[in-house]
Enzyme design. Structure first.
Site, PDB file in Angstrom:
ATOM      1  N   ALA A   1      47.684  37.305  15.732  1.00  0.00           N
ATOM      2  CA  ALA A   1      46.946  37.935  14.639  1.00  0.00           C
ATOM      3  C   ALA A   1      47.852  38.538  13.568  1.00  0.00           C
ATOM      4  O   ALA A   1      47.472  38.626  12.404  1.00  0.00           O
ATOM      5  CB  ALA A   1      46.020  39.005  15.211  1.00  0.00           C
TER       6      ALA A   1
ATOM      7  N   ARG B   1      45.116  44.936  17.968  1.00  0.00           N
ATOM      8  CA  ARG B   1      45.657  46.094  18.686  1.00  0.00           C
ATOM      9  C   ARG B   1      46.357  47.120  17.823  1.00  0.00           C
ATOM     10  O   ARG B   1      46.708  48.183  18.312  1.00  0.00           O
ATOM     11  CB  ARG B   1      46.565  45.607  19.821  1.00  0.00           C
ATOM     12  CG  ARG B   1      45.751  44.939  20.916  1.00  0.00           C
ATOM     13  CD  ARG B   1      46.554  44.369  22.031  1.00  0.00           C
ATOM     14  NE  ARG B   1      45.672  43.716  23.002  1.00  0.00           N
ATOM     15  CZ  ARG B   1      45.168  42.506  22.868  1.00  0.00           C
ATOM     16  NH1 ARG B   1      45.451  41.784  21.795  1.00  0.00           N
ATOM     17  NH2 ARG B   1      44.374  41.997  23.791  1.00  0.00           N
TER      18      ARG B   1
ATOM     19  N   HIS C   1      42.805  29.757  21.451  1.00  0.00           N
ATOM     20  CA  HIS C   1      41.567  30.538  21.502  1.00  0.00           C
ATOM     21  C   HIS C   1      40.484  29.972  20.599  1.00  0.00           C
ATOM     22  O   HIS C   1      39.531  30.660  20.244  1.00  0.00           O
ATOM     23  CB  HIS C   1      41.844  32.006  21.149  1.00  0.00           C
ATOM     24  CG  HIS C   1      42.749  32.682  22.138  1.00  0.00           C
ATOM     25  ND1 HIS C   1      43.433  33.843  21.860  1.00  0.00           N
ATOM     26  CD2 HIS C   1      43.089  32.349  23.410  1.00  0.00           C
ATOM     27  CE1 HIS C   1      44.156  34.189  22.924  1.00  0.00           C
ATOM     28  NE2 HIS C   1      43.972  33.300  23.860  1.00  0.00           N
TER      29      HIS C   1
ATOM     30  N   CYS D   1      26.017  20.326  24.616  1.00  0.00           N
ATOM     31  CA  CYS D   1      26.282  18.944  24.205  1.00  0.00           C
ATOM     32  C   CYS D   1      27.484  18.820  23.284  1.00  0.00           C
ATOM     33  O   CYS D   1      27.835  17.727  22.855  1.00  0.00           O
ATOM     34  CB  CYS D   1      25.040  18.324  23.553  1.00  0.00           C
ATOM     35  SG  CYS D   1      24.747  18.918  21.870  1.00  0.00           S
TER      36      CYS D   1
ATOM     37  N   SER E   1      52.468  38.488  17.585  1.00  0.00           N
ATOM     38  CA  SER E   1      51.634  38.587  18.786  1.00  0.00           C
ATOM     39  C   SER E   1      52.164  39.677  19.683  1.00  0.00           C
ATOM     40  O   SER E   1      53.380  39.783  19.900  1.00  0.00           O
ATOM     41  CB  SER E   1      51.618  37.267  19.567  1.00  0.00           C
ATOM     42  OG  SER E   1      50.907  37.451  20.779  1.00  0.00           O
TER      43      SER E   1
HETATM   44  P1  NAD Z   1      47.380  41.504  18.645  1.00  0.00           P
HETATM   45  O1  NAD Z   1      46.483  42.234  17.736  1.00  0.00           O
HETATM   46  O2  NAD Z   1      47.376  41.821  20.070  1.00  0.00           O
HETATM   47  O3  NAD Z   1      48.893  41.638  18.158  1.00  0.00           O
HETATM   48  C1  NAD Z   1      49.265  41.478  16.846  1.00  0.00           C
HETATM   49  C2  NAD Z   1      50.679  41.988  16.714  1.00  0.00           C
HETATM   50  O4  NAD Z   1      51.137  41.720  15.402  1.00  0.00           O
HETATM   51  C3  NAD Z   1      50.810  43.490  16.944  1.00  0.00           C
HETATM   52  O5  NAD Z   1      51.772  43.736  17.942  1.00  0.00           O
HETATM   53  C4  NAD Z   1      51.251  44.050  15.576  1.00  0.00           C
HETATM   54  O6  NAD Z   1      52.208  45.062  15.693  1.00  0.00           O
HETATM   55  C5  NAD Z   1      51.852  42.836  14.915  1.00  0.00           C
HETATM   56  N1  NAD Z   1      51.696  42.794  13.465  1.00  0.00           N
HETATM   57  C6  NAD Z   1      50.544  42.919  12.755  1.00  0.00           C
HETATM   58  N2  NAD Z   1      50.772  42.745  11.437  1.00  0.00           N
HETATM   59  C7  NAD Z   1      52.108  42.544  11.302  1.00  0.00           C
HETATM   60  C8  NAD Z   1      52.972  42.296  10.190  1.00  0.00           C
HETATM   61  N3  NAD Z   1      52.486  42.209   8.948  1.00  0.00           N
HETATM   62  N4  NAD Z   1      54.298  42.142  10.432  1.00  0.00           N
HETATM   63  C9  NAD Z   1      54.795  42.247  11.695  1.00  0.00           C
HETATM   64  N5  NAD Z   1      54.032  42.435  12.786  1.00  0.00           N
HETATM   65  C10 NAD Z   1      52.695  42.578  12.599  1.00  0.00           C
HETATM   66  O7  NAD Z   1      47.098  39.986  18.380  1.00  0.00           O
HETATM   67  P2  NAD Z   1      47.283  38.769  19.344  1.00  0.00           P
HETATM   68  O8  NAD Z   1      48.442  38.971  20.262  1.00  0.00           O
HETATM   69  O9  NAD Z   1      47.250  37.592  18.491  1.00  0.00           O
HETATM   70  O10 NAD Z   1      46.000  38.800  20.297  1.00  0.00           O
HETATM   71  C11 NAD Z   1      44.747  39.112  19.864  1.00  0.00           C
HETATM   72  C12 NAD Z   1      43.726  38.001  20.079  1.00  0.00           C
HETATM   73  O11 NAD Z   1      42.664  38.259  19.198  1.00  0.00           O
HETATM   74  C13 NAD Z   1      44.232  36.641  19.696  1.00  0.00           C
HETATM   75  O12 NAD Z   1      44.388  35.935  20.849  1.00  0.00           O
HETATM   76  C14 NAD Z   1      43.166  36.025  18.799  1.00  0.00           C
HETATM   77  O13 NAD Z   1      42.389  35.125  19.525  1.00  0.00           O
HETATM   78  C15 NAD Z   1      42.294  37.160  18.399  1.00  0.00           C
HETATM   79  N6  NAD Z   1      42.412  37.552  16.963  1.00  0.00           N
HETATM   80  C16 NAD Z   1      42.602  36.610  16.004  1.00  0.00           C
HETATM   81  C17 NAD Z   1      42.721  36.967  14.668  1.00  0.00           C
HETATM   82  C18 NAD Z   1      42.936  35.879  13.651  1.00  0.00           C
HETATM   83  O14 NAD Z   1      42.592  34.732  13.905  1.00  0.00           O
HETATM   84  N7  NAD Z   1      43.496  36.195  12.482  1.00  0.00           N
HETATM   85  C19 NAD Z   1      42.640  38.311  14.301  1.00  0.00           C
HETATM   86  C20 NAD Z   1      42.416  39.276  15.317  1.00  0.00           C
HETATM   87  C21 NAD Z   1      42.309  38.878  16.650  1.00  0.00           C
HETATM   88 ZN    ZN Z   2      23.380  20.709  22.140  1.00  0.00          ZN
END
Ligand code: NAD
Ligand code: ZN
Length: 253
Positions: free
Chosen positions: A29, A41, A126, A137, A200
């Site tokens: 994210a 997070r 994901h 389906c 991440s």
């Molecule tokens: P997470 O929120 O757990 O971690 C994101 C990490 O990125 C954090 O540790 C944060 O400190 C860091 N971060 C955020 N912005 C930053 C920046 N500009 N520069 C440097 N670091 C930065 O996200 P995750 O590990 O991807 O897990 C969350 C789950 O939620 C994912 O598996 C996903 O499926 C879903 N999700 C997706 C999105 C999206 O598609 N954009 C957004 C939110 C959540």
């Molecule tokens: Zn269907």
């Protein structure tokens, strides 16, 4: 491992990239926060506002499906117009330069596709929230189609003509991971010479196992994340700066 200052980090990253033939980015994210999509997070992130709806609850209850779709359409109003950021664009440039055999992403926002990387080279662990599928389906539905019916029925989530439930094509908590994506991610991790974690927290398993796999197979490991992760100690380079700032020098178009 101590994170170097930004210019040093960029220079070291450039050396690692120049010395690699098969770079596999693993994005979370954090790569999309500069596009206006909050992560889970960080303080104020989505996580802290509404508990995600479990797959089991979605299946069990019409009210939960209604709520899931209500939230999805609300997200659309806030983030529907998001465009790729500097991180996405840098990866697209490296992809076009033949350096990246595939991108592994935890994101569901479709921004790697929008940045120009062909869908077949994006491994979505994901799923994808920009379209929907029938859980029985597997028929695809556009969000607009769902929205029309949802609105017409006063906020009731529609079902498929086969009777199955229609859900965004994402993997919810409690839902099985997509086997083909897991398999491809595993192969990419094992075969790369540079594995780059970008935005991440690496706390969601089994996805977080891939950096470990890459490292065990001899790849160098880079982690670009504002917060520390459990894998920093085994990384060859840790970058704690903003992802856009760290990757902007690699945007070449
Ligand atoms: P997470 O929120 O757990 O971690 C994101 C990490 O990125 C954090 O540790 C944060 O400190 C860091 N971060 C955020 N912005 C930053 C920046 N500009 N520069 C440097 N670091 C930065 O996200 P995750 O590990 O991807 O897990 C969350 C789950 O939620 C994912 O598996 C996903 O499926 C879903 N999700 C997706 C999105 C999206 O598609 N954009 C957004 C939110 C959540
Ligand atoms: Zn269907």
């Amino acid at each position: 491992m101590l994170a170097p200052d930004l210019p040093t980090a960029i220079a070291q990253l450039r050396d690692l990239i120049d010395g690699s033939d098969a770079i596999v980015p693993f994005t979370g994210a954090g790569i999309s926060t500069e596009c206006g999509i909050p992560d889970f997070r960080s303080p104020g992130g989505l996580w802290t506002r509404a508990r995600p709806i479990d797959f089991g609850d979605f299946i069990a209850s019409q009210a939960m499906r209604d709520e899931a779709w209500r939230r999805r359409f609300l997200m659309q109003e806030h983030f529907g117009g998001a465009r790729p950021g500097r991180g996405h664009r840098a990866l697209a440039c490296l992809y076009r330069a033949g350096k990246i055999p595939g991108v592994i992403t935890q994101n569901i926002d479709n921004l790697h596709q929008v940045s120009g990387i062909p869908p077949q080279d994006i491994v979505e662990l994901h799923g994808n929230t920009t379209y929907a599928t029938c859980l029985d389906c597997a028929r695809h539905y556009q969000l607009d189609w769902v929205r029309e019916r949802f609105d017409a029925a006063g906020g009731r989530a529609p079902d498929c003509s086969c009777g199955g439930h229609i859900k965004t094509a994402t993997v919810s908590f409690g839902q099985a991971m997509p086997e083909d994506a897991m398999q491809r991610a595993s192969e990419l991790s094992a075969a790369c010479d540079l594995f780059v974690v970008i935005g991440s927290s690496l706390v969601v398993w089994p996805a977080a196992g891939f950096p470990l796999k890459a490292k065990q197979n001899g790849a160098r490991l880079v982690i670009i994340n504002r917060e520390p992760t459990d894998f920093d100690d085994i990384a060859d380079l840790v970058v704690r700066d903003d992802i856009g700032d760290a990757l902007a020098p690699f945007v070449t178009d």
